[in-house]
Design a protein around this motif. Structure first.
Motif, PDB file in Angstrom:
ATOM      1  N   LYS B 129       0.845  -1.248   0.037  1.00  0.00           N
ATOM      2  CA  LYS B 129       0.511   0.155  -0.157  1.00  0.00           C
ATOM      3  C   LYS B 129       0.855   1.440   0.163  1.00  0.00           C
ATOM      4  O   LYS B 129       0.837   2.071  -0.935  1.00  0.00           O
ATOM      5  CB  LYS B 129      -0.864   0.249   0.746  1.00  0.00           C
ATOM      6  N   LEU B 130       1.902   1.049   0.861  1.00  0.00           N
ATOM      7  CA  LEU B 130       2.523   2.080   0.776  1.00  0.00           C
ATOM      8  C   LEU B 130       3.592   2.657  -0.553  1.00  0.00           C
ATOM      9  O   LEU B 130       3.708   4.120  -0.693  1.00  0.00           O
ATOM     10  CB  LEU B 130       3.950   1.861   1.887  1.00  0.00           C
ATOM     11  N   GLU B 131       3.517   1.486  -1.009  1.00  0.00           N
ATOM     12  CA  GLU B 131       4.589   1.844  -2.391  1.00  0.00           C
ATOM     13  C   GLU B 131       3.583   2.208  -3.446  1.00  0.00           C
ATOM     14  O   GLU B 131       3.906   3.395  -4.060  1.00  0.00           O
ATOM     15  CB  GLU B 131       5.546   0.591  -2.976  1.00  0.00           C
ATOM     16  N   HIS B 132       2.375   1.387  -3.210  1.00  0.00           N
ATOM     17  CA  HIS B 132       1.832   2.356  -3.943  1.00  0.00           C
ATOM     18  C   HIS B 132       1.289   3.713  -4.355  1.00  0.00           C
ATOM     19  O   HIS B 132       1.168   5.284  -4.733  1.00  0.00           O
ATOM     20  CB  HIS B 132       0.125   1.952  -3.938  1.00  0.00           C
ATOM     21  N   LEU B 133       1.058   4.167  -2.414  1.00  0.00           N
ATOM     22  CA  LEU B 133       1.265   5.693  -2.491  1.00  0.00           C
ATOM     23  C   LEU B 133       2.009   6.648  -3.082  1.00  0.00           C
ATOM     24  O   LEU B 133       2.054   7.443  -3.320  1.00  0.00           O
ATOM     25  CB  LEU B 133       0.831   6.133  -0.896  1.00  0.00           C
ATOM     26  N   TYR B 134       3.417   6.242  -3.016  1.00  0.00           N
ATOM     27  CA  TYR B 134       4.393   6.485  -3.319  1.00  0.00           C
ATOM     28  C   TYR B 134       4.412   7.536  -4.637  1.00  0.00           C
ATOM     29  O   TYR B 134       4.528   8.599  -4.902  1.00  0.00           O
ATOM     30  CB  TYR B 134       5.910   6.267  -2.686  1.00  0.00           C
ATOM     31  N   ALA B 135       4.104   6.018  -5.419  1.00  0.00           N
ATOM     32  CA  ALA B 135       3.867   6.261  -6.746  1.00  0.00           C
ATOM     33  C   ALA B 135       2.669   7.082  -7.110  1.00  0.00           C
ATOM     34  O   ALA B 135       2.916   8.020  -7.798  1.00  0.00           O
ATOM     35  CB  ALA B 135       3.726   4.822  -7.205  1.00  0.00           C
ATOM     36  N   ARG B 136       2.220   6.999  -6.662  1.00  0.00           N
ATOM     37  CA  ARG B 136       0.930   7.899  -6.887  1.00  0.00           C
ATOM     38  C   ARG B 136       0.790   9.487  -7.080  1.00  0.00           C
ATOM     39  O   ARG B 136       0.873  10.508  -7.154  1.00  0.00           O
ATOM     40  CB  ARG B 136      -0.352   7.637  -5.867  1.00  0.00           C
ATOM     41  N   ARG B 137       2.204   9.504  -5.804  1.00  0.00           N
ATOM     42  CA  ARG B 137       2.784  11.260  -5.050  1.00  0.00           C
ATOM     43  C   ARG B 137       3.281  11.774  -6.155  1.00  0.00           C
ATOM     44  O   ARG B 137       3.432  12.568  -6.501  1.00  0.00           O
ATOM     45  CB  ARG B 137       2.944  11.504  -3.535  1.00  0.00           C
ATOM     46  N   GLU B 138       4.061  10.512  -6.315  1.00  0.00           N
ATOM     47  CA  GLU B 138       5.504  10.719  -7.703  1.00  0.00           C
ATOM     48  C   GLU B 138       4.633  11.180  -8.854  1.00  0.00           C
ATOM     49  O   GLU B 138       5.369  11.950  -9.764  1.00  0.00           O
ATOM     50  CB  GLU B 138       5.875   9.423  -8.046  1.00  0.00           C
ATOM     51  N   VAL B 139       3.476  10.848  -9.421  1.00  0.00           N
ATOM     52  CA  VAL B 139       3.111  10.814 -10.077  1.00  0.00           C
ATOM     53  C   VAL B 139       2.153  12.387 -10.186  1.00  0.00           C
ATOM     54  O   VAL B 139       2.443  13.299 -10.908  1.00  0.00           O
ATOM     55  CB  VAL B 139       1.703   9.896 -10.961  1.00  0.00           C
ATOM     56  N   ILE B 140       1.439  12.245  -8.987  1.00  0.00           N
ATOM     57  CA  ILE B 140      -0.071  13.666  -8.929  1.00  0.00           C
ATOM     58  C   ILE B 140       1.184  15.014  -8.550  1.00  0.00           C
ATOM     59  O   ILE B 140       1.643  15.638  -8.840  1.00  0.00           O
ATOM     60  CB  ILE B 140      -0.979  13.444  -7.813  1.00  0.00           C
ATOM     61  N   PHE B 141       2.558  14.780  -7.282  1.00  0.00           N
ATOM     62  CA  PHE B 141       2.993  15.922  -7.035  1.00  0.00           C
ATOM     63  C   PHE B 141       4.953  15.248  -7.401  1.00  0.00           C
ATOM     64  O   PHE B 141       5.219  15.814  -6.359  1.00  0.00           O
ATOM     65  CB  PHE B 141       2.990  15.932  -5.372  1.00  0.00           C
ATOM     66  N   PRO B 142       5.028  15.534  -8.366  1.00  0.00           N
ATOM     67  CA  PRO B 142       6.244  15.503  -8.714  1.00  0.00           C
ATOM     68  C   PRO B 142       7.614  15.576  -7.671  1.00  0.00           C
ATOM     69  O   PRO B 142       8.712  15.685  -7.760  1.00  0.00           O
ATOM     70  CB  PRO B 142       6.742  15.582  -9.599  1.00  0.00           C
ATOM     71  N   GLU B 143       7.471  17.343  -7.271  1.00  0.00           N
ATOM     72  CA  GLU B 143       8.330  18.337  -6.894  1.00  0.00           C
ATOM     73  C   GLU B 143       8.079  17.915  -5.370  1.00  0.00           C
ATOM     74  O   GLU B 143       8.451  18.996  -4.145  1.00  0.00           O
ATOM     75  CB  GLU B 143       7.733  19.817  -6.791  1.00  0.00           C
ATOM     76  N   LYS B 144       7.299  17.260  -4.938  1.00  0.00           N
ATOM     77  CA  LYS B 144       6.883  16.314  -3.154  1.00  0.00           C
ATOM     78  C   LYS B 144       6.492  17.605  -2.663  1.00  0.00           C
ATOM     79  O   LYS B 144       7.258  18.114  -0.982  1.00  0.00           O
ATOM     80  CB  LYS B 144       7.594  15.891  -3.251  1.00  0.00           C
ATOM     81  N   LYS B 145       5.630  19.016  -3.064  1.00  0.00           N
ATOM     82  CA  LYS B 145       5.003  19.927  -2.479  1.00  0.00           C
ATOM     83  C   LYS B 145       3.514  20.195  -2.901  1.00  0.00           C
ATOM     84  O   LYS B 145       3.686  19.595  -4.309  1.00  0.00           O
ATOM     85  CB  LYS B 145       6.070  21.316  -2.417  1.00  0.00           C
ATOM     86  N   ALA B 146       3.140  21.098  -2.382  1.00  0.00           N
ATOM     87  CA  ALA B 146       1.674  21.033  -3.069  1.00  0.00           C
ATOM     88  C   ALA B 146       1.807  21.656  -4.547  1.00  0.00           C
ATOM     89  O   ALA B 146       2.472  22.733  -4.086  1.00  0.00           O
ATOM     90  CB  ALA B 146       0.054  21.033  -1.960  1.00  0.00           C
TER      91      ALA B 146
END
Lengths: 181, 181
Positions: B129-146
DNA sequence: TCCAGCATGTAACGAGTTACATGATTCG
DNA sequence: CGAATCATGTAACTCGTTACATGCTGGA
């Protein structure tokens, strides 16, 4: 397809020790309530069904001179069923519902003060809960480690404390990152 | 006494942007599903009731040549109701139900191997689940910020990731402390 | 004697899931 | 042209909460 987790929890508790519906309610309140809750109005009918299925049996005990207390104990068939639940049935991940984070989601950037207020209020609630959990651990496990037959209870408390600590850390981190954007 | 949180969530989503029942289902799947879920069979009747109360109104859009899509938008009365929910109604702490920890509770000290197995399996699930969430964040927020208007979405993802990380840390710590007692 | 707590149940309702049911669209 | 997805609804059921209802016990 059939789930009905509550019946297995009741069964597991009764396996540990013969208990009445009232006793079971107390266990929910004092030991496992951080991860499962049930009202007596759900417990009594479920016990009735378990007895009908032959997974538990009951004997009446008299408290005082008149008050009837129905003490349940597990049957061999019941033991099979608990074991099947424990070892053969997969436990999917808990599905959470938390309106607090949804409120943050809806407030968004247009009201920084509201975001801060709601985070602070949530922080207050989680701090209270955490203090309450610490106090309970202090009373029940003063050595800060599990005793004799209470490992399950210790793990549940420890898990609940960990959950609250982590949530608080996240709230503090998010508060510190304000104003957002 | 009245709660019905789902209706406020639907209302909040529709306030952001006019949407159909189907669109709303997609938002649950893609954005807020970590903290609230609802099936379409619950969404459609709730929308109907919201329209009857005058909190939302609908217009039919035609997709292709025939397919009718009912797009809802919020009314002034609806806006009042969302605001009341956001700012005046207290949000109690989420009540969790997690059968995993209860299984640990029941297995207890008499079967160390079973405890280890169940912890390891849970660890596997949370890692996925965590890997899945990381992957999603990478796609949606590549800058790691909002970004611009996606702060709510960012906070939800961040909160979900924090939750998974903490749970994994607890599982690892507990595994390391075996054998118990 | 009074009150909190012990003890057990049912009724009514609301929340949530699974299954049933239908049809259009889009893309390969 | 077939399959996945878009799109909307209802029915039946289970799960869970709140309220209703009753009576006994133990200690201050």
């Amino acid at each position: 397809m059939k789930k009905n987790t509550l019946q297995y929890i009741l069964l597991g508790l009764i396996e540990q020790k013969g208990m009445s519906g009232y006793d079971l309610k107390e266990v929910f309140k004092n030991e496992i309530g951080e991860f499962w809750q049930a009202e007596h109005s759900q417990i009594y009918p479920t016990l009735k069904k378990l007895e009908e299925k032959g997974w538990i049996s009951s004997t009446i005990t008299i408290v005082g001179t008149k008050l009837e207390k129905k003490v349940y104990s597990i049957t061999p068939l019941g033991k099979e069923q608990v074991n099947d639940w424990l070892f053969n049935q997969p436990n999917e991940l808990a599905s959470f519902k938390d309106e607090f984070i949804l409120k943050l989601y809806f407030i968004k950037e247009n009201d920084q003060q509201a975001i801060q207020d709601i985070l602070t209020e949530q922080q207050r609630l989680h701090r209270l809960k955490l203090e309450h959990l610490y106090a309970r651990r202090e009373v029940i496990f003063p050595e800060k480690k599990a005793l004799n037959g209470d490992i399950g209870h210790y793990l549940i408390l420890d898990h609940a404390i960990n959950r609250e600590q982590c949530t608080l850390t996240w709230i503090e981190r998010t508060l510190a990152s304000l104003p957002l954007e």
